[in-house]
Scaffold this motif. Structure first.
Motif, PDB file in Angstrom:
ATOM      1  N   ARG A 136      13.142   8.912   3.624  1.00 53.72           N
ATOM      2  CA  ARG A 136      13.879   9.265   2.408  1.00 53.72           C
ATOM      3  C   ARG A 136      15.350   9.453   2.727  1.00 53.72           C
ATOM      4  N   LEU A 137      15.632   9.917   3.932  1.00 50.91           N
ATOM      5  CA  LEU A 137      17.003  10.121   4.385  1.00 50.91           C
ATOM      6  C   LEU A 137      17.441   8.913   5.200  1.00 50.91           C
ATOM      7  N   MET A 157       3.034   9.827  -4.962  1.00 52.80           N
ATOM      8  CA  MET A 157       3.601  11.082  -4.462  1.00 52.80           C
ATOM      9  C   MET A 157       4.776  11.536  -5.338  1.00 52.80           C
ATOM     10  N   LYS A 158       5.575  10.596  -5.802  1.00 49.06           N
ATOM     11  CA  LYS A 158       6.695  10.942  -6.678  1.00 49.06           C
ATOM     12  C   LYS A 158       6.191  11.515  -7.994  1.00 49.06           C
ATOM     13  N   GLU A 159       5.109  10.939  -8.523  1.00 49.26           N
ATOM     14  CA  GLU A 159       4.526  11.442  -9.771  1.00 49.26           C
ATOM     15  C   GLU A 159       4.027  12.875  -9.591  1.00 49.26           C
ATOM     16  N   LYS A 160       3.537  13.193  -8.399  1.00 47.00           N
ATOM     17  CA  LYS A 160       3.019  14.531  -8.113  1.00 47.00           C
ATOM     18  C   LYS A 160       4.114  15.468  -7.605  1.00 47.00           C
ATOM     19  N   GLU A 161       5.341  14.960  -7.546  1.00 46.28           N
ATOM     20  CA  GLU A 161       6.497  15.713  -7.068  1.00 46.28           C
ATOM     21  C   GLU A 161       6.281  16.209  -5.640  1.00 46.28           C
ATOM     22  N   ILE A 162       5.641  15.390  -4.822  1.00 43.92           N
ATOM     23  CA  ILE A 162       5.455  15.659  -3.397  1.00 43.92           C
ATOM     24  C   ILE A 162       6.602  14.997  -2.636  1.00 43.92           C
ATOM     25  N   VAL A 163       7.305  15.788  -1.853  1.00 43.62           N
ATOM     26  CA  VAL A 163       8.498  15.303  -1.162  1.00 43.62           C
ATOM     27  C   VAL A 163       8.129  14.814   0.245  1.00 43.62           C
ATOM     28  N   LEU A 164       8.211  13.520   0.447  1.00 45.45           N
ATOM     29  CA  LEU A 164       8.057  12.934   1.773  1.00 45.45           C
ATOM     30  C   LEU A 164       9.441  12.711   2.368  1.00 45.45           C
ATOM     31  N   GLN A 170       0.832  -1.201   0.000  1.00 43.52           N
ATOM     32  CA  GLN A 170       0.000   0.000   0.000  1.00 43.52           C
ATOM     33  C   GLN A 170       0.869   1.254   0.000  1.00 43.52           C
ATOM     34  N   PHE A 171       1.907   1.209   0.826  1.00 40.67           N
ATOM     35  CA  PHE A 171       2.770   2.388   0.919  1.00 40.67           C
ATOM     36  C   PHE A 171       3.586   2.577  -0.351  1.00 40.67           C
ATOM     37  N   GLU A 172       4.070   1.495  -0.931  1.00 38.81           N
ATOM     38  CA  GLU A 172       4.836   1.598  -2.177  1.00 38.81           C
ATOM     39  C   GLU A 172       3.997   2.248  -3.269  1.00 38.81           C
ATOM     40  N   GLN A 173       2.743   1.854  -3.348  1.00 40.83           N
ATOM     41  CA  GLN A 173       1.841   2.452  -4.336  1.00 40.83           C
ATOM     42  C   GLN A 173       1.634   3.933  -4.033  1.00 40.83           C
TER      43      GLN A 173
END
Length: 297
Positions: A38-39, A14-21, A6-9
């Motif tokens: 991410r870090l 979010m990456k497609e929308k250029e949202i930085v988590l 679920q999280f991978e999807q």
């Protein structure tokens, strides 16, 4: 679908929308079931307005200890700052009005990144010099100074700033050691934002809220206060749901601490879950987070 898939999807969306988590953590029944970053190292980041909810809990603790009360008038503790002829609206301001963002002040005053924030030296005097043109309790206006003044009130009553007050009462019990919190030019804790935490701290705080005010068996704040703090305090005909420095969802089945650039601690009592998020985005992204949360079981 398990939570990793679920999280991978969700992450791909979010990456497609250029949202930085930066970090996401999910707890269910007290156990961490997702811990992503991410870090490579968990870093303390500005919580922004998530810190308002920490101040709310500080108010609850101070009430439990008999230090302050919801209906005490703020002006009674800051008489040296009052204008010569204070308005009735100002003199009627209470702790409850500050908590619910219903002080009746004309303008929201400056936020953290406004130029006026860097130029104003005495923030308490600045607050009391404003025009409180509406009756308290009759109008919602989100204002950082409401939270700041709550912290200053606790400081006055406790004889120590709110960070020192909270260290043995909240931070240390939640395993938040040597916390970092920015200050105003006069040395008072910023309060409305500027608290720096890692994602684990978000989760521990959220777990305490989910537990009704306890963490690892230790009572932090009364369940009675938290019930009021995390339910809608706005009139039913107002188009918003807000408690005591917590946002309440539309169905009133979850509540959250909510900060600028995408910082969230979302508590879902029916699912026994806490979802914590640290992000870095210009716009709001709660709708995206809420859709992901809605898929969790």
């Amino acid at each position: 679908m398990n939570i990793e898939k679920q999280f991978e999807q969700f992450l791909n969306e979010m990456k497609e929308k250029e949202i930085v988590l930066n970090y996401v953590q999910v707890r269910k029944q007290g156990k961490i079931i997702l811990d992503w970053g991410r870090l490579s190292q968990k870093s303390r980041l500005n919580t922004w307005s998530v810190s308002k909810s920490f101040v709310s809990v500080a108010v609850g603790i101070a009430i439990d200890e008999g230090l302050i009360s919801l209906d005490e008038k703020i002006c009674d503790s800051f008489r040296e700052y009052l204008p010569e002829n204070p308005s009735e609206n100002l003199t009627n301001l209470t702790v409850r009005h500050l908590l619910t963002m219903t002080t009746g002040v004309e303008h929201a005053l400056f936020f953290d990144n406004h130029q006026e924030r860097y130029e104003t030296q005495d923030w308490i005097s600045y607050f009391f010099s404003q025009n409180f043109c509406y009756q308290p309790g009759k109008r919602f206006l989100y204002c950082n100074f409401n939270t700041y003044m709550l912290a200053c009130l606790i400081e006055k009553k406790a004889g120590m700033d709110i960070m020192e007050y909270l260290k043995p009462r909240l931070f240390t019990p939640l395993k938040i050691f040597s916390p970092d919190w920015t200050r105003c030019p006069k040395g008072h804790i910023h309060a409305a934002n500027g608290l720096y935490l890692i994602i684990d701290d978000y989760g521990n705080f959220g777990q305490m809220l989910l537990n009704g005010g306890t963490f690892e068996g230790k009572r932090i704040v009364s369940e009675e206060y938290l019930k009021e703090a995390t339910k809608n305090q706005m009139p039913e005909d107002w188009d918003l749901r807000y408690g005591y420095q917590f946002w309440i969802d539309e169905e009133q089945e979850s509540f959250r601490a909510d900060g600028k650039y995408g910082q969230y601690i979302i508590v879902l009592p029916k699912k026994e879950m806490v979802v914590s998020v640290q992000s870095l985005n210009e716009g709001r992204m709660y709708d995206e987070i809420r859709r992901f949360v809605g898929t969790l079981e």
